[in-house]
Design a protein around this motif. Structure first.
Motif, PDB file in Angstrom:
ATOM      1  N   GLU A  53      37.903 -46.015 -42.586  1.00 11.14           N
ATOM      2  CA  GLU A  53      38.419 -45.547 -41.298  1.00 11.14           C
ATOM      3  C   GLU A  53      37.369 -45.685 -40.203  1.00 11.14           C
ATOM      4  OE1 GLU A  53      39.773 -41.573 -41.845  1.00 11.14           O
ATOM      5  OE2 GLU A  53      41.370 -42.157 -43.215  1.00 11.14           O
ATOM      6  N   LEU A  54      36.083 -45.776 -40.575  1.00 13.00           N
ATOM      7  CA  LEU A  54      35.010 -45.931 -39.592  1.00 13.00           C
ATOM      8  C   LEU A  54      34.567 -47.379 -39.452  1.00 13.00           C
ATOM      9  CD1 LEU A  54      32.776 -42.863 -40.505  1.00 13.00           C
ATOM     10  CD2 LEU A  54      34.493 -43.045 -38.704  1.00 13.00           C
ATOM     11  N   MET A  55      34.313 -48.043 -40.597  1.00 13.18           N
ATOM     12  CA  MET A  55      33.881 -49.444 -40.608  1.00 13.18           C
ATOM     13  C   MET A  55      34.461 -50.130 -41.819  1.00 13.18           C
ATOM     14  SD  MET A  55      29.952 -50.013 -39.583  1.00 13.18           S
ATOM     15  CE  MET A  55      29.434 -49.616 -37.949  1.00 13.18           C
ATOM     16  N   SER A  56      34.849 -51.376 -41.641  1.00  7.03           N
ATOM     17  CA  SER A  56      35.362 -52.124 -42.785  1.00  7.03           C
ATOM     18  C   SER A  56      34.608 -53.439 -42.914  1.00  7.03           C
ATOM     19  CB  SER A  56      36.868 -52.367 -42.639  1.00  7.03           C
ATOM     20  OG  SER A  56      37.112 -53.282 -41.606  1.00  7.03           O
ATOM     21  N   GLU A  57      34.428 -53.847 -44.170  1.00 10.40           N
ATOM     22  CA  GLU A  57      33.727 -55.096 -44.458  1.00 10.40           C
ATOM     23  C   GLU A  57      34.664 -56.258 -44.171  1.00 10.40           C
ATOM     24  OE1 GLU A  57      32.472 -54.631 -48.524  1.00 10.40           O
ATOM     25  OE2 GLU A  57      31.920 -52.566 -48.074  1.00 10.40           O
ATOM     26  N   SER A  58      34.148 -57.215 -43.439  1.00  6.57           N
ATOM     27  CA  SER A  58      34.950 -58.379 -43.058  1.00  6.57           C
ATOM     28  C   SER A  58      34.085 -59.619 -43.216  1.00  6.57           C
ATOM     29  CB  SER A  58      35.431 -58.200 -41.609  1.00  6.57           C
ATOM     30  OG  SER A  58      36.041 -59.369 -41.140  1.00  6.57           O
ATOM     31  N   GLY A  59      34.059 -60.173 -44.438  1.00  2.00           N
ATOM     32  CA  GLY A  59      33.211 -61.338 -44.699  1.00  2.00           C
ATOM     33  C   GLY A  59      31.745 -60.953 -44.619  1.00  2.00           C
ATOM     34  N   ASP A  60      31.000 -61.636 -43.740  1.00  8.83           N
ATOM     35  CA  ASP A  60      29.573 -61.349 -43.556  1.00  8.83           C
ATOM     36  C   ASP A  60      29.330 -60.311 -42.468  1.00  8.83           C
ATOM     37  OD1 ASP A  60      29.105 -63.225 -45.459  1.00  8.83           O
ATOM     38  OD2 ASP A  60      28.401 -64.778 -44.093  1.00  8.83           O
ATOM     39  N   SER A  61      30.380 -59.673 -41.979  1.00  5.71           N
ATOM     40  CA  SER A  61      30.217 -58.737 -40.876  1.00  5.71           C
ATOM     41  C   SER A  61      30.936 -57.421 -41.163  1.00  5.71           C
ATOM     42  CB  SER A  61      30.742 -59.366 -39.582  1.00  5.71           C
ATOM     43  OG  SER A  61      32.091 -59.705 -39.724  1.00  5.71           O
ATOM     44  N   LEU A  62      30.702 -56.451 -40.304  1.00  5.34           N
ATOM     45  CA  LEU A  62      31.308 -55.127 -40.434  1.00  5.34           C
ATOM     46  C   LEU A  62      32.087 -54.823 -39.158  1.00  5.34           C
ATOM     47  CD1 LEU A  62      28.194 -53.280 -41.869  1.00  5.34           C
ATOM     48  CD2 LEU A  62      30.207 -53.999 -43.132  1.00  5.34           C
ATOM     49  N   ALA A  63      33.378 -54.553 -39.304  1.00  3.94           N
ATOM     50  CA  ALA A  63      34.232 -54.272 -38.152  1.00  3.94           C
ATOM     51  C   ALA A  63      34.202 -52.773 -37.852  1.00  3.94           C
ATOM     52  CB  ALA A  63      35.657 -54.729 -38.434  1.00  3.94           C
ATOM     53  N   VAL A  64      34.031 -52.421 -36.582  1.00  3.51           N
ATOM     54  CA  VAL A  64      34.046 -51.028 -36.141  1.00  3.51           C
ATOM     55  C   VAL A  64      35.500 -50.611 -35.974  1.00  3.51           C
ATOM     56  CG1 VAL A  64      33.344 -49.428 -34.318  1.00  3.51           C
ATOM     57  CG2 VAL A  64      31.830 -51.303 -34.977  1.00  3.51           C
ATOM     58  N   MET A  65      35.902 -49.537 -36.659  1.00  2.00           N
ATOM     59  CA  MET A  65      37.299 -49.120 -36.672  1.00  2.00           C
ATOM     60  C   MET A  65      37.581 -47.883 -35.806  1.00  2.00           C
ATOM     61  SD  MET A  65      38.239 -51.489 -38.613  1.00  2.00           S
ATOM     62  CE  MET A  65      39.931 -51.124 -38.969  1.00  2.00           C
ATOM     63  N   LYS A  66      36.523 -47.190 -35.356  1.00  2.00           N
ATOM     64  CA  LYS A  66      36.731 -45.940 -34.636  1.00  2.00           C
ATOM     65  C   LYS A  66      35.690 -45.805 -33.532  1.00  2.00           C
ATOM     66  CE  LYS A  66      37.901 -41.237 -35.988  1.00  2.00           C
ATOM     67  NZ  LYS A  66      37.923 -40.284 -37.086  1.00  2.00           N
ATOM     68  N   ASP A  67      36.134 -45.382 -32.341  1.00  2.00           N
ATOM     69  CA  ASP A  67      35.215 -45.124 -31.235  1.00  2.00           C
ATOM     70  C   ASP A  67      34.286 -43.982 -31.603  1.00  2.00           C
ATOM     71  OD1 ASP A  67      36.759 -46.946 -29.899  1.00  2.00           O
ATOM     72  OD2 ASP A  67      37.663 -45.520 -28.514  1.00  2.00           O
ATOM     73  N   GLY A  68      33.039 -44.053 -31.159  1.00  2.00           N
ATOM     74  CA  GLY A  68      32.135 -42.938 -31.409  1.00  2.00           C
ATOM     75  C   GLY A  68      30.691 -43.290 -31.157  1.00  2.00           C
ATOM     76  N   TYR A  69      29.844 -42.318 -31.462  1.00  2.00           N
ATOM     77  CA  TYR A  69      28.402 -42.509 -31.403  1.00  2.00           C
ATOM     78  C   TYR A  69      27.954 -42.976 -32.779  1.00  2.00           C
ATOM     79  CZ  TYR A  69      28.835 -39.522 -27.280  1.00  2.00           C
ATOM     80  OH  TYR A  69      29.204 -38.989 -26.074  1.00  2.00           O
ATOM     81  N   TYR A  70      27.191 -44.049 -32.828  1.00  2.00           N
ATOM     82  CA  TYR A  70      26.720 -44.605 -34.090  1.00  2.00           C
ATOM     83  C   TYR A  70      25.195 -44.691 -34.062  1.00  2.00           C
ATOM     84  CZ  TYR A  70      31.459 -46.056 -35.306  1.00  2.00           C
ATOM     85  OH  TYR A  70      32.784 -46.072 -35.650  1.00  2.00           O
TER      86      TYR A  70
END
Length: 196
Positions: A94-111
């Motif tokens: 729900e926060l980040m998902s693995e997408s090949g060689d990268s990580l997709a951000v799934m939720k707005d926020g402070y990281y």
């Protein structure tokens, strides 16, 4: 002054410092403890009834996120040439998902992003090898492999990231096939906090 007199004075000073530290600690505990301190009620103040909580949410099961809501994600490197591929050890899709060689951000926020890349040997470390964490064309973190430690050390930065858009990628330039994939040496850590 004889050495024995100096030793006696040092012992007395150390004892005096210890006594002052104990007194100060006790004073702080008594002063800031809520057990012994109560605010006096103003004269003629009426007793207050608790106010019931009212929510503007349509469903009683939904609760608004609180400031302390967050999460921790840990990724280990599992391969790659110029772009490192990551495998989630502690993950939350729900926060980040693995997408090949990268990580997709799934939720707005402070990281808070923490990255370390280490080579398995220092044979290549004498040439300049740069490591960067990018989102699209924007560099969020950048470091260089140090020739003596064969590592970038821990790189970290807080960022406000929004869902969607470009994914996070770790780029090694020039590419190195010498990355140490031990999780303790090469890892990407993310701490998420809700942004109101």
């Amino acid at each position: 002054m004889p050495a024995s007199a100096q030793q006696a004075l040092v012992c007395i000073l150390l004892l005096w410092t210890a006594v002052l530290a104990v007194i100060q600690a006790a004073w702080l505990v008594v002063h800031f403890s809520a057990a012994g301190r109560r605010c006096p009620e103003p004269a003629g103040a009426a007793s207050h009834e608790p106010v019931p909580f009212r929510s503007n949410l349509s469903s009683p099961r939904e609760a608004p996120p609180q400031w302390g809501e967050g999460g921790m994600l840990t990724y280990a490197a599992v391969g790659g040439g110029q772009t490192i591929k990551w495998l989630g050890r502690h993950q939350n899709p729900e926060l980040m998902s693995e997408s090949g060689d990268s990580l997709a951000v799934m939720k707005d926020g402070y990281y808070f992003l923490g990255l370390q890349v280490t080579l398995s040997s220092c044979a290549e470390a004498d040439r300049q090898i740069n490591v960067s964490l990018k989102r699209g064309g924007r560099i969020l973190l950048r470091g260089r492999i140090h020739p003596k430690t064969c590592s970038t050390g821990l790189l970290g930065k807080a960022e406000v990231l929004s869902a969607g858009g470009e994914a996070l990628e770790v780029i090694v330039s020039p590419p190195s096939g010498n990355v140490d994939y031990t999780e303790a040496l090469t890892h990407l850590d993310v701490i998420y906090m809700f942004k109101p």
